[in-house]
Write a protein that holds these residues in place. Structure first.
Motif, mmCIF file in Angstrom:
data_model
loop_
_atom_site.group_PDB
_atom_site.id
_atom_site.type_symbol
_atom_site.label_atom_id
_atom_site.label_comp_id
_atom_site.label_asym_id
_atom_site.label_seq_id
_atom_site.Cartn_x
_atom_site.Cartn_y
_atom_site.Cartn_z
ATOM 1 N N ILE A 1 -39.841 6.591 109.139
ATOM 2 C CA ILE A 1 -40.573 5.536 109.842
ATOM 3 C C ILE A 1 -41.629 6.135 110.782
ATOM 4 O O ILE A 1 -42.710 5.594 110.960
ATOM 5 C CB ILE A 1 -39.584 4.673 110.674
ATOM 6 C CG1 ILE A 1 -38.587 3.981 109.750
ATOM 7 C CG2 ILE A 1 -40.327 3.657 111.515
ATOM 8 C CD1 ILE A 1 -37.415 3.343 110.481
ATOM 9 N N ASP A 2 -41.292 7.283 111.360
ATOM 10 C CA ASP A 2 -42.075 7.771 112.491
ATOM 11 C C ASP A 2 -43.423 8.392 112.131
ATOM 12 O O ASP A 2 -44.443 8.068 112.741
ATOM 13 C CB ASP A 2 -41.255 8.795 113.288
ATOM 14 C CG ASP A 2 -39.904 8.238 113.704
ATOM 15 O OD1 ASP A 2 -39.762 7.008 113.724
ATOM 16 O OD2 ASP A 2 -38.997 9.029 113.993
ATOM 17 N N SER A 3 -43.415 9.295 111.162
ATOM 18 C CA SER A 3 -44.665 10.040 110.925
ATOM 19 C C SER A 3 -45.845 9.145 110.527
ATOM 20 O O SER A 3 -46.968 9.407 110.990
ATOM 21 C CB SER A 3 -44.456 11.199 109.949
ATOM 22 O OG SER A 3 -43.567 10.877 108.924
ATOM 23 N N LEU B 1 -47.969 15.843 109.254
ATOM 24 C CA LEU B 1 -46.765 16.162 108.490
ATOM 25 C C LEU B 1 -46.069 14.839 108.236
ATOM 26 O O LEU B 1 -45.530 14.224 109.162
ATOM 27 C CB LEU B 1 -45.854 17.122 109.276
ATOM 28 C CG LEU B 1 -46.267 18.602 109.256
ATOM 29 C CD1 LEU B 1 -47.521 18.828 110.081
ATOM 30 C CD2 LEU B 1 -45.139 19.480 109.781
ATOM 31 N N ILE B 2 -46.116 14.423 106.990
ATOM 32 C CA ILE B 2 -45.598 13.085 106.697
ATOM 33 C C ILE B 2 -44.327 13.176 105.866
ATOM 34 O O ILE B 2 -44.302 13.771 104.795
ATOM 35 C CB ILE B 2 -46.689 12.202 106.019
ATOM 36 C CG1 ILE B 2 -46.188 10.771 105.815
ATOM 37 C CG2 ILE B 2 -47.165 12.792 104.695
ATOM 38 C CD1 ILE B 2 -47.277 9.782 105.397
ATOM 39 N N SER B 3 -43.259 12.595 106.395
ATOM 40 C CA SER B 3 -41.992 12.527 105.670
ATOM 41 C C SER B 3 -41.949 11.139 105.042
ATOM 42 O O SER B 3 -42.924 10.408 105.062
ATOM 43 C CB SER B 3 -40.843 12.703 106.650
ATOM 44 O OG SER B 3 -40.797 11.573 107.495
ATOM 45 N N PHE C 1 -43.486 17.826 102.558
ATOM 46 C CA PHE C 1 -42.596 18.857 102.005
ATOM 47 C C PHE C 1 -41.492 18.184 101.205
ATOM 48 O O PHE C 1 -40.863 17.238 101.677
ATOM 49 C CB PHE C 1 -41.966 19.670 103.139
ATOM 50 C CG PHE C 1 -42.978 20.420 103.958
ATOM 51 C CD1 PHE C 1 -43.568 21.578 103.464
ATOM 52 C CD2 PHE C 1 -43.349 19.969 105.218
ATOM 53 C CE1 PHE C 1 -44.512 22.277 104.215
ATOM 54 C CE2 PHE C 1 -44.289 20.660 105.976
ATOM 55 C CZ PHE C 1 -44.873 21.813 105.469
ATOM 56 N N ARG D 1 -37.814 23.974 110.038
ATOM 57 C CA ARG D 1 -38.966 23.414 110.744
ATOM 58 C C ARG D 1 -40.000 24.488 111.083
ATOM 59 O O ARG D 1 -41.202 24.253 111.033
ATOM 60 C CB ARG D 1 -38.515 22.671 112.007
ATOM 61 C CG ARG D 1 -37.683 21.421 111.661
ATOM 62 C CD ARG D 1 -37.556 20.464 112.814
ATOM 63 N NE ARG D 1 -38.846 19.911 113.184
ATOM 64 C CZ ARG D 1 -39.476 18.983 112.464
ATOM 65 N NH1 ARG D 1 -38.958 18.522 111.352
ATOM 66 N NH2 ARG D 1 -40.651 18.530 112.863
ATOM 67 N N ASP E 1 -34.882 12.651 101.907
ATOM 68 C CA ASP E 1 -35.913 13.502 102.443
ATOM 69 C C ASP E 1 -35.358 14.924 102.423
ATOM 70 O O ASP E 1 -34.147 15.120 102.437
ATOM 71 C CB ASP E 1 -36.207 13.066 103.888
ATOM 72 C CG ASP E 1 -37.359 13.844 104.475
ATOM 73 O OD1 ASP E 1 -38.439 13.827 103.867
ATOM 74 O OD2 ASP E 1 -37.165 14.479 105.518
ATOM 75 N N GLN F 1 -35.267 17.544 118.052
ATOM 76 C CA GLN F 1 -36.392 17.063 118.849
ATOM 77 C C GLN F 1 -36.146 17.182 120.356
ATOM 78 O O GLN F 1 -36.578 16.347 121.146
ATOM 79 C CB GLN F 1 -36.762 15.627 118.428
ATOM 80 C CG GLN F 1 -37.245 15.600 116.985
ATOM 81 C CD GLN F 1 -37.587 14.224 116.460
ATOM 82 O OE1 GLN F 1 -37.696 13.281 117.215
ATOM 83 N NE2 GLN F 1 -37.742 14.108 115.151
ATOM 84 N N GLY G 1 -44.339 13.215 113.828
ATOM 85 C CA GLY G 1 -43.775 11.971 114.343
ATOM 86 C C GLY G 1 -42.593 12.207 115.266
ATOM 87 O O GLY G 1 -41.765 11.320 115.441
ATOM 88 N N GLN H 1 -34.864 12.299 120.079
ATOM 89 C CA GLN H 1 -34.425 11.339 119.066
ATOM 90 C C GLN H 1 -33.356 11.919 118.147
ATOM 91 O O GLN H 1 -32.403 11.236 117.798
ATOM 92 C CB GLN H 1 -35.635 10.875 118.253
ATOM 93 C CG GLN H 1 -35.341 9.664 117.412
ATOM 94 C CD GLN H 1 -36.488 9.360 116.455
ATOM 95 O OE1 GLN H 1 -36.619 9.978 115.410
ATOM 96 N NE2 GLN H 1 -37.308 8.410 116.838
HETATM 97 P P1 ATP Z 1 -39.761 10.524 110.414
HETATM 98 O O1 ATP Z 1 -39.318 9.131 110.700
HETATM 99 O O2 ATP Z 1 -41.239 10.712 110.500
HETATM 100 O O3 ATP Z 1 -39.179 11.059 109.142
HETATM 101 P P2 ATP Z 1 -37.633 11.652 111.853
HETATM 102 O O4 ATP Z 1 -37.251 10.826 112.999
HETATM 103 O O5 ATP Z 1 -36.877 11.546 110.591
HETATM 104 O O6 ATP Z 1 -39.182 11.403 111.581
HETATM 105 P P3 ATP Z 1 -37.402 14.539 111.683
HETATM 106 O O7 ATP Z 1 -36.769 14.493 110.365
HETATM 107 O O8 ATP Z 1 -36.839 15.406 112.738
HETATM 108 O O9 ATP Z 1 -37.600 13.147 112.389
HETATM 109 O O10 ATP Z 1 -38.884 14.974 111.484
HETATM 110 C C1 ATP Z 1 -39.741 15.092 112.580
HETATM 111 C C2 ATP Z 1 -41.161 15.179 112.078
HETATM 112 O O11 ATP Z 1 -41.321 16.317 111.214
HETATM 113 C C3 ATP Z 1 -41.559 14.006 111.211
HETATM 114 O O12 ATP Z 1 -41.994 12.916 111.993
HETATM 115 C C4 ATP Z 1 -42.670 14.593 110.398
HETATM 116 O O13 ATP Z 1 -43.869 14.673 111.138
HETATM 117 C C5 ATP Z 1 -42.156 15.997 110.144
HETATM 118 N N1 ATP Z 1 -41.395 16.049 108.882
HETATM 119 C C6 ATP Z 1 -40.088 15.897 108.691
HETATM 120 N N2 ATP Z 1 -39.751 15.972 107.388
HETATM 121 C C7 ATP Z 1 -40.910 16.183 106.718
HETATM 122 C C8 ATP Z 1 -41.271 16.338 105.339
HETATM 123 N N3 ATP Z 1 -40.373 16.287 104.379
HETATM 124 N N4 ATP Z 1 -42.576 16.542 105.045
HETATM 125 C C9 ATP Z 1 -43.506 16.561 106.022
HETATM 126 N N5 ATP Z 1 -43.240 16.424 107.321
HETATM 127 C C10 ATP Z 1 -41.960 16.233 107.684
#
Ligand code: ATP
Ligand code: MG
Length: 383
Positions: A184-186, A179-181, A205, A261, A339, A292, A283, A288
């Motif tokens: 930074i994390d995913s 799941l890639i946003s 998404f 989620r 996002d 989470q 991610g 955090q």
């Molecule tokens: P990231 O740096 O990866 O955006 P985050 O610290 O912003 O993580 P969250 O927004 O809580 O944390 O998202 C947690 C995880 O949920 C993300 O690491 C990713 O794996 C998934 N995720 C979040 N938003 C999306 C998105 N728009 N599409 C796909 N996956 C998402």
């Protein structure tokens, strides 16, 4: 004399019976990573050689090899006939111009007339005779000259071992859906699973028109950057706009993120199954952000049966940032695009939502219809 890149592999040799399989995947991955560059790839007793490439592209090949998982170390060097004169010619090209050095010979071919020690002494002596700025130091040399006399009548000469990416060949640990946003994390999470040999597909998404095209472009760029390691080239995108509007209109605002989620996980699981992926990857890192917490994780896990891998769960943000910089995704991740999680963000998200409350609020929605609608409208981008 021929310029070659010597590649030594990592954990593969630990795999006993599976060794043949691991090596096949590894060489396919090496070939994939060198796509578009003319070369030959040879396997010789426990290592690979890239040969017959244009010298001008050596740096690029090295950069690509440095990203292939399963590579323990690699060296730019020369392949010559196993003959002292030819070896010395190559040595002159890799030897330092000043300072201390050591010649380190490995002789796989015991028929070679000199022993390793004799080769060291002979080659070292010739270098000293030629250049008075050089000095031998066998304990802590500033530079090295490595000579590897192979069984096939050739010798490899090189000056350095560069550390490879380590890990296991991508594809030897099945497939996962990341799941890639745009964050930074995913991308870092995807990198880590690819490093353990997992094929990684990408799912994003978006909330178009609340989020714009550029946000999607940014994720596509992140997927591209990751594919240099993970080798997969498909990004699936799914709109969650209607879902977010429904949640916003009908459910308790503090559960916005939690409910969204759960939808993401349900959709991801269906897509994972259709792509033959055996797990989801996120991610998330414990504590955090509000969603989470272990309660948040529990509430999302509750709606799926596939395992959810969270390789960053124990990492601090600064550790994640450091890795993102190292793998080259950081600069893209910090570009300022919205996002979907920041759209309809409640002022006070629930930090430890109770499952009974979540289920009660979710009951106000036609979950199955919304999931089907979202999955039905997915887009696939091959890059
Ligand atoms: P990231 O740096 O990866 O955006 P985050 O610290 O912003 O993580 P969250 O927004 O809580 O944390 O998202 C947690 C995880 O949920 C993300 O690491 C990713 O794996 C998934 N995720 C979040 N938003 C999306 C998105 N728009 N599409 C796909 N996956 C998402
Ligand atoms: Mg994010």
């Amino acid at each position: 004399m021929e310029k070659v890149i010597i590649i030594r592999y990592a954990e593969i040799h630990l795999k006993g019976k599976n060794r043949g399989y691991f090596e096949r995947v590894f060489s396919v991955n090496l070939e994939k990573s060198l796509k578009g560059i003319r070369h030959e790839l040879h396997r010789t007793s426990g290592r690979y050689l890239v040969a017959a490439f244009e010298e001008a592209r050596a740096e690029e090949i090295l950069a690509r090899v440095s990203r292939v998982f399963g590579v323990h170390s690699y060296s730019l060097g020369y392949r010559v006939p196993a003959d002292l004169e030819r070896i010395f010619q190559a040595v002159q090209l890799v030897a330092p111009v000043s300072g201390t050095f050591k010649v380190d010979t490995h002789r796989a071919d015991k028929r070679f007339p000199l022993t390793s020690m004799q080769i060291n002494a002979e080659i070292g002596g010739r270098l000293l005779a030629q250049n008075e700025l050089l000095k031998v130091d066998v304990h802590e040399p500033q530079s090295n000259v490595f000579i590897d006399v192979r069984e096939n009548g050739t010798a490899l000469v090189f000056g350095k071992f560069e550390a490879g990416a380590g890990g296991m060949p991508v594809g030897t640990s099945s497939k996962g859906l990341l799941l890639i946003s745009g964050g930074i994390d995913s991308p870092v999470a995807g990198y880590m699973m690819a490093k353990r040999g997992m094929n990684v597909e990408y799912l994003h998404f978006h909330s178009y028109p609340y989020t714009n095209e550029q946000a999607k472009e940014k994720v596509l760029e992140l997927a591209r950057l990751l594919s240099r390691f993970a080798l997969t080239q498909r990004l699936t995108t799914v709109s969650v706009t209607h879902i977010q509007e429904e949640i916003h209109a009908k459910c308790a605002p503090e559960l916005n993120v939690t409910l969204l989620r759960r939808f993401m996980f349900r959709i991801a699981e269906r897509i994972a199954k259709s792509q033959n992926a055996k797990c989801l990857i996120t991610g998330e890192s414990l504590g955090q952000v509000a969603s989470q917490t272990i309660e948040g994780i529990t509430s999302s896990n509750a709606v799926v049966t596939l395992p959810v891998l969270r390789p960053l769960v124990g990492f601090d943000k600064n550790e994640i940032i450091e890795r993102a910089k190292k793998i080259g995704t950081y600069d893209t991740s910090v570009l300022p695009f919205e996002d979907c999680c920041t759209v309809f963000l409640p002022e006070f998200p629930a930090i430890k939502p109770k499952l009974s409350f979540i289920e009660e609020e979710e009951g106000k929605l036609d979950v199955e219809a919304l999931v089907q609608e979202a999955v039905g409208n997915l887009e696939e981008i091959r890059f």
